[in-house]
Design an enzyme around this catalytic site. Sequence first.
Site, PDB file in Angstrom:
ATOM      1  N   ARG A   1      -4.742  13.527 -17.408  1.00 19.90           N
ATOM      2  CA  ARG A   1      -4.103  14.741 -17.927  1.00 19.90           C
ATOM      3  C   ARG A   1      -2.843  14.418 -18.729  1.00 19.90           C
ATOM      4  O   ARG A   1      -1.871  15.177 -18.694  1.00 19.90           O
ATOM      5  CB  ARG A   1      -3.747  15.706 -16.793  1.00 19.90           C
ATOM      6  CG  ARG A   1      -4.933  16.204 -16.002  1.00 19.90           C
ATOM      7  CD  ARG A   1      -5.415  17.525 -16.570  1.00 19.90           C
ATOM      8  NE  ARG A   1      -6.420  18.117 -15.726  1.00 19.90           N
ATOM      9  CZ  ARG A   1      -6.234  19.219 -15.019  1.00 19.90           C
ATOM     10  NH1 ARG A   1      -5.081  19.839 -15.062  1.00 19.90           N
ATOM     11  NH2 ARG A   1      -7.200  19.705 -14.294  1.00 19.90           N
TER      12      ARG A   1
ATOM     13  N   ARG B   1       0.857  20.328 -20.037  1.00 22.18           N
ATOM     14  CA  ARG B   1       2.021  21.223 -20.015  1.00 22.18           C
ATOM     15  C   ARG B   1       3.365  20.562 -19.754  1.00 22.18           C
ATOM     16  O   ARG B   1       4.396  21.169 -19.997  1.00 22.18           O
ATOM     17  CB  ARG B   1       1.798  22.336 -18.984  1.00 22.18           C
ATOM     18  CG  ARG B   1       0.821  23.373 -19.478  1.00 22.18           C
ATOM     19  CD  ARG B   1       0.332  24.229 -18.343  1.00 22.18           C
ATOM     20  NE  ARG B   1      -0.389  23.388 -17.401  1.00 22.18           N
ATOM     21  CZ  ARG B   1      -1.015  23.851 -16.323  1.00 22.18           C
ATOM     22  NH1 ARG B   1      -0.963  25.126 -16.035  1.00 22.18           N
ATOM     23  NH2 ARG B   1      -1.666  23.032 -15.527  1.00 22.18           N
TER      24      ARG B   1
ATOM     25  N   ARG C   1       0.397  25.930 -27.007  1.00 22.59           N
ATOM     26  CA  ARG C   1      -0.227  26.881 -26.088  1.00 22.59           C
ATOM     27  C   ARG C   1       0.331  28.293 -26.206  1.00 22.59           C
ATOM     28  O   ARG C   1      -0.291  29.240 -25.749  1.00 22.59           O
ATOM     29  CB  ARG C   1      -0.100  26.372 -24.638  1.00 22.59           C
ATOM     30  CG  ARG C   1      -1.115  25.312 -24.273  1.00 22.59           C
ATOM     31  CD  ARG C   1      -2.495  25.906 -23.959  1.00 22.59           C
ATOM     32  NE  ARG C   1      -2.526  26.456 -22.610  1.00 22.59           N
ATOM     33  CZ  ARG C   1      -2.630  27.728 -22.322  1.00 22.59           C
ATOM     34  NH1 ARG C   1      -2.711  28.614 -23.294  1.00 22.59           N
ATOM     35  NH2 ARG C   1      -2.663  28.144 -21.081  1.00 22.59           N
TER      36      ARG C   1
ATOM     37  N   ASP D   1     -12.076  19.660 -21.383  1.00 20.06           N
ATOM     38  CA  ASP D   1     -11.980  19.960 -19.957  1.00 20.06           C
ATOM     39  C   ASP D   1     -13.348  19.686 -19.349  1.00 20.06           C
ATOM     40  O   ASP D   1     -14.333  19.544 -20.078  1.00 20.06           O
ATOM     41  CB  ASP D   1     -11.563  21.417 -19.713  1.00 20.06           C
ATOM     42  CG  ASP D   1     -11.152  21.635 -18.265  1.00 20.06           C
ATOM     43  OD1 ASP D   1     -10.027  21.252 -17.896  1.00 20.06           O
ATOM     44  OD2 ASP D   1     -11.976  22.154 -17.482  1.00 20.06           O
TER      45      ASP D   1
ATOM     46  N   TYR E   1     -17.503  24.088  -8.836  1.00 17.44           N
ATOM     47  CA  TYR E   1     -16.931  25.193  -9.633  1.00 17.44           C
ATOM     48  C   TYR E   1     -17.989  26.256  -9.931  1.00 17.44           C
ATOM     49  O   TYR E   1     -17.717  27.456  -9.896  1.00 17.44           O
ATOM     50  CB  TYR E   1     -16.333  24.680 -10.944  1.00 17.44           C
ATOM     51  CG  TYR E   1     -14.974  24.043 -10.749  1.00 17.44           C
ATOM     52  CD1 TYR E   1     -13.839  24.831 -10.569  1.00 17.44           C
ATOM     53  CD2 TYR E   1     -14.822  22.669 -10.717  1.00 17.44           C
ATOM     54  CE1 TYR E   1     -12.599  24.257 -10.359  1.00 17.44           C
ATOM     55  CE2 TYR E   1     -13.589  22.079 -10.512  1.00 17.44           C
ATOM     56  CZ  TYR E   1     -12.482  22.883 -10.330  1.00 17.44           C
ATOM     57  OH  TYR E   1     -11.252  22.311 -10.109  1.00 17.44           O
TER      58      TYR E   1
END
Length: 379
Positions: free
Chosen positions: A49, A53, A62, A98, A175
């Site tokens: 990652r 952010r 974003r 992703d 998921y």
Amino acid sequence: MGITVATEQSPPKPNTKRLPGTSGVAVNDRFLRACRREPVDCTPIWLMRQAGRYMAEYRRLREKHTILEIIKTPDLAVEVTLQPINAFDLDAAIIFADILPPLEAMGLSLEFIRGEGPVIHNPLRVAADVAALSVPDPRESLNFTLEAIRLVQRELAGRVPLIGFSGAPFTLASYAIEGGATRSFVLTKSLMYNQPEVWHELMDKLATMVGDYLKAQAEAGAQVLQLFDSWAGALGPADYRRYVLPYSRRVIQTTRSSGVPIIHFGTGTSGMLETLKEVGGDVIGVDWRINLADAWRRLGDDVAIQGNLDPVALFAPLPELERHVADILSQADGRPGHIFNLGHGILPQTPVEHVAALVDMVHEQSQVAHDSQNVKRKT
Ligand code: CP3
């Protein structure tokens, strides 16, 4: 903190060489060498990652785009992929994407909700839901990521290798069934135990999709592939062997023909490393819950290991962070097949200057161990 590609002013580092026809751009291949367990000048590092952010550049983008917009717009995906490469002296880039868009391509409705994470609006609950899942050609349904890979490779011009990735069948199944994140995996395991034939049908479809997708990424230019089975550690070794291993193994076998190294990553897997090895990756990714020397003792020397700093160690003062780095490097003991990484993804609140410091610490601290191993090898 700038990247240290070799320029006219700075001579190339030992594991960098110039690409023919690219004026002054150096190729850093220490990550690829470590994946193949070849000697390196210092330990390569990249961070799961690494685009995200914790970086102001990412947060600015974003404000204007959702994460799915960035993933599905190759120019934006390229920009984000390169943000950490331009900011830190990292040894590999990972394509910005992703693990969940393949589920969307198969017919599930995916949304990332701020503060909540990913949500699947039509999760798999009954046999008919699994039967209705399609297995589309990733070259069409996920072409945005393949295109981003082709574009990033042009931009990188060999500066660092590019990693492609996919979620593994089990983590994707969780998921798809739970509809989002879960602690107990109660719906996933219930389906597995109560309707094993439906479970196997689902895993079969996911294995086909994931194998094709990874192969397509290698064809598009990804030089290493990482299979994220982030939640594999939710299963005991016997369930893992019965319900998961054959499918992850098939994925890795499918990608073998592309000839690129494969990293198999999971968290909480210290209780079943020997079983994970049977899946067949070139590199095994482990989290911080295991000592690397123990991991090697159990896995054997014929596999490379990626890991395993606790992502929260990046919140420690620098001398404490430095101790963590020294511990991990001494456990790895100059073995050529060590790739430094976190044990799981970097957290959004991580201080960016600690990331820069970490990358430099790993390169600097590891040189001595590799120098002495390289001398031993020659004598
Ligand atoms: O490593 C990289 O820099 C490449 C990009 C990447 C992302 N997700 C971008 C992303 C990778 C390799 C992933 C993998 C991923 N995605 C995994 C496996 C690795 C792991 O951490 O276990 C999983 C389980 C996911 C699913 C996912 N995507 C979750 C649970 C979330 C929300 C959690 C969170 O951190 O908010 C995402 C969203 C996501 N994927 C973000 C990023 C940068 C943050 C979303 C944002 O920008 O708001």
